[in-house]
Design a protein around this motif. Structure first.
Motif, mmCIF file in Angstrom:
data_model
loop_
_atom_site.group_PDB
_atom_site.id
_atom_site.type_symbol
_atom_site.label_atom_id
_atom_site.label_comp_id
_atom_site.label_asym_id
_atom_site.label_seq_id
_atom_site.Cartn_x
_atom_site.Cartn_y
_atom_site.Cartn_z
ATOM 1 N N GLN A 22 26.027 -0.688 -7.076
ATOM 2 C CA GLN A 22 25.305 -1.820 -7.656
ATOM 3 C C GLN A 22 23.848 -1.930 -7.225
ATOM 4 N N ASP A 23 23.522 -1.499 -6.009
ATOM 5 C CA ASP A 23 22.119 -1.591 -5.606
ATOM 6 C C ASP A 23 21.337 -0.317 -5.936
ATOM 7 N N ARG A 24 21.948 0.574 -6.722
ATOM 8 C CA ARG A 24 21.272 1.793 -7.160
ATOM 9 C C ARG A 24 21.280 1.930 -8.679
ATOM 10 N N LEU A 25 21.411 0.828 -9.386
ATOM 11 C CA LEU A 25 21.459 0.890 -10.844
ATOM 12 C C LEU A 25 20.129 1.381 -11.405
ATOM 13 N N ALA A 26 20.199 2.361 -12.306
ATOM 14 C CA ALA A 26 18.988 2.866 -12.950
ATOM 15 C C ALA A 26 18.416 1.856 -13.930
ATOM 16 N N SER A 27 19.239 0.906 -14.362
ATOM 17 C CA SER A 27 18.812 -0.144 -15.286
ATOM 18 C C SER A 27 19.761 -1.322 -15.144
ATOM 19 N N ARG A 28 19.235 -2.522 -15.306
ATOM 20 C CA ARG A 28 20.098 -3.701 -15.281
ATOM 21 C C ARG A 28 21.078 -3.701 -16.445
ATOM 22 N N GLU A 29 20.773 -2.924 -17.475
ATOM 23 C CA GLU A 29 21.681 -2.809 -18.619
ATOM 24 C C GLU A 29 23.012 -2.157 -18.228
ATOM 25 N N LEU A 30 23.058 -1.505 -17.067
ATOM 26 C CA LEU A 30 24.287 -0.856 -16.618
ATOM 27 C C LEU A 30 25.213 -1.800 -15.861
ATOM 28 N N SER A 31 24.856 -3.056 -15.754
ATOM 29 C CA SER A 31 25.718 -4.041 -15.079
ATOM 30 C C SER A 31 26.686 -4.674 -16.072
ATOM 31 N N TYR A 32 27.280 -3.843 -16.917
ATOM 32 C CA TYR A 32 28.122 -4.359 -18.001
ATOM 33 C C TYR A 32 29.436 -4.959 -17.510
ATOM 34 N N LEU A 33 29.914 -4.578 -16.331
ATOM 35 C CA LEU A 33 31.156 -5.182 -15.841
ATOM 36 C C LEU A 33 31.001 -6.670 -15.560
ATOM 37 N N ASN A 34 29.763 -7.131 -15.443
ATOM 38 C CA ASN A 34 29.529 -8.567 -15.270
ATOM 39 C C ASN A 34 30.001 -9.367 -16.474
ATOM 40 N N GLU A 35 30.180 -8.696 -17.613
ATOM 41 C CA GLU A 35 30.609 -9.382 -18.831
ATOM 42 C C GLU A 35 32.116 -9.573 -18.893
ATOM 43 N N MET A 85 34.413 1.643 -17.562
ATOM 44 C CA MET A 85 33.845 1.425 -18.890
ATOM 45 C C MET A 85 32.882 2.561 -19.202
ATOM 46 N N ALA A 86 32.956 3.043 -20.441
ATOM 47 C CA ALA A 86 32.119 4.165 -20.847
ATOM 48 C C ALA A 86 31.977 4.155 -22.368
ATOM 49 N N PRO A 87 30.911 4.762 -22.904
ATOM 50 C CA PRO A 87 30.791 4.926 -24.348
ATOM 51 C C PRO A 87 31.680 6.074 -24.815
ATOM 52 N N VAL A 135 41.780 1.088 -23.187
ATOM 53 C CA VAL A 135 42.510 -0.071 -22.676
ATOM 54 C C VAL A 135 41.905 -1.327 -23.300
ATOM 55 N N LEU A 136 42.737 -2.184 -23.825
ATOM 56 C CA LEU A 136 42.262 -3.451 -24.388
ATOM 57 C C LEU A 136 41.081 -3.203 -25.344
ATOM 58 N N PRO A 137 41.308 -2.518 -26.462
ATOM 59 C CA PRO A 137 40.218 -2.091 -27.342
ATOM 60 C C PRO A 137 39.318 -3.220 -27.841
ATOM 61 N N GLY A 138 39.803 -4.445 -27.855
ATOM 62 C CA GLY A 138 38.980 -5.542 -28.350
ATOM 63 C C GLY A 138 37.830 -5.915 -27.434
ATOM 64 N N PHE A 139 37.873 -5.462 -26.177
ATOM 65 C CA PHE A 139 36.797 -5.812 -25.247
ATOM 66 C C PHE A 139 35.767 -4.685 -25.195
ATOM 67 N N HIS A 140 34.480 -5.051 -25.219
ATOM 68 C CA HIS A 140 33.411 -4.055 -25.117
ATOM 69 C C HIS A 140 32.125 -4.741 -24.659
ATOM 70 N N ALA A 141 31.176 -3.931 -24.247
ATOM 71 C CA ALA A 141 29.817 -4.391 -23.954
ATOM 72 C C ALA A 141 28.872 -3.524 -24.767
#
Length: 306
Positions: free
Chosen positions: A197-210, A239-241, A254-260
């Motif tokens: 978490q303290d090495r994220l290349a972008s804040r956009e990668l904090s998708y688990l917060n959703e 989580m991955a594309p 897993v749980l296909p209805g959830f995404h970021a």
């Protein structure tokens, strides 16, 4: 100032501005570091201005250096374009293109794309920077790059390459030995694999917060390639594309209805974008993104979107 500065001196200025150290600039220019220092001293004397602040940490542009930078970049772009045109590049692209891409996207998608490109353009070479971060275009680490955060300042060509979704995945063995996941609330009882978490290349990668709760991160990695292997070994959900997930059954949705949802952006310095070889790679990536929706979305989401 009675004479104009030499273009070669300005090239030394650009490389030092990008590298930040004499040793870094000398490697990029393939000369001794003393040569870089001598050229910069000569340029500053000729312009009557101090272009760099010197310190133990390296060289940092002064206000006058910052003012000179865009003019030198325009001259560099013009020189590159002239060399390309005179070399016959208006007929066939040639030379080296440095392409910066996220690590897994580069490995699983872009490498395969380049095989046909090389067949059609035998004089073209690619330096593929497949990184666990995003290429730095400001210091010309790459000629163009795919990223989550487009440049907000400077002279760049920028386009949204693709909107894509991060979905939840897990190993079948993990799902067989842990509590069932029937709704988003069930995820709280499960382990996750994520980025450090303290090495994220972008804040956009904090998708688990959703997820709506603080996930229990059992393993955090600096890159997605390691996360995929860890999740495939049953260490937790990830989580991955879609493009990132191997088509070998080791990970299942897993749980296909959830995404970021996020967006990839394609960017290049405006002067380099004019080069045929750079524009060729740009158009290739655009065609890939526009014509392969399954790289970005699950099949069901594509049908609903259509």
């Amino acid at each position: 100032m009675n004479t104009l500065p030499e273009w070669t001196d300005l090239r030394f200025f650009l490389e030092l501005a990008r590298a930040g150290t004499l040793s870094g600039a000398s490697r990029r220019l393939d000369v001794e570091h003393t040569t870089v220092a001598r050229r910069i001293d000569r340029l500053e004397h000729q312009l009557g201005s101090t272009l760099f602040d010197r310190s133990r940490e390296g060289y940092e542009l002064t206000e006058m250096g910052q003012a000179l930078l865009p003019h030198a970049e325009v001259m560099e772009g013009a020189a590159l374009a002239a060399a390309e045109q005179l070399g016959g590049a208006e007929v066939a692209a040639h030379g080296v293109v440095r392409l910066g891409v996220p690590e897994v996207f580069g490995t699983r998608v872009v490498v395969a794309l380049l095989a046909r490109l090389f067949a059609d353009h035998p004089d073209l070479s690619i330096d593929l920077l497949a990184l666990p971060r995003f290429a730095n275009l400001a210091n010309r680490e790459a000629d163009l790059g795919v990223m989550l955060d487009p440049p907000s300042t400077g002279r760049y060509m920028v386009t949204r390459l693709a909107a894509f979704r991060f979905y939840l995945y897990a190993a079948p063995d993990y799902l067989a030995t842990h509590a069932p996941i029937l709704a988003q609330a069930d995820l709280e009882r499960h382990d996750f694999v994520d980025y450090v978490q303290d090495r994220l290349a972008s804040r956009e990668l904090s998708y688990l917060n959703e997820l709506g709760f603080t996930p229990r991160r059992r393993l955090c990695c600096s890159g997605m390639a390691a996360q995929i292997e860890a999740a495939a070994l049953g260490m937790g959900l990830m989580m991955a594309p879609p493009y990132a997930v191997p088509d070998d059954g080791r990970l299942v949705p897993v749980l296909p209805g959830f995404h970021a949802e996020r967006s990839f952006w394609l960017a290049a310095p405006a002067d380099l974008y004019r080069l045929r070889r750079v524009k060729l790679v740009w158009d290739l990536l655009r065609h890939l993104a526009d014509n392969n929706p399954t790289l970005w979305w699950h099949h069901g989401d594509i049908r609903r979107k259509a």
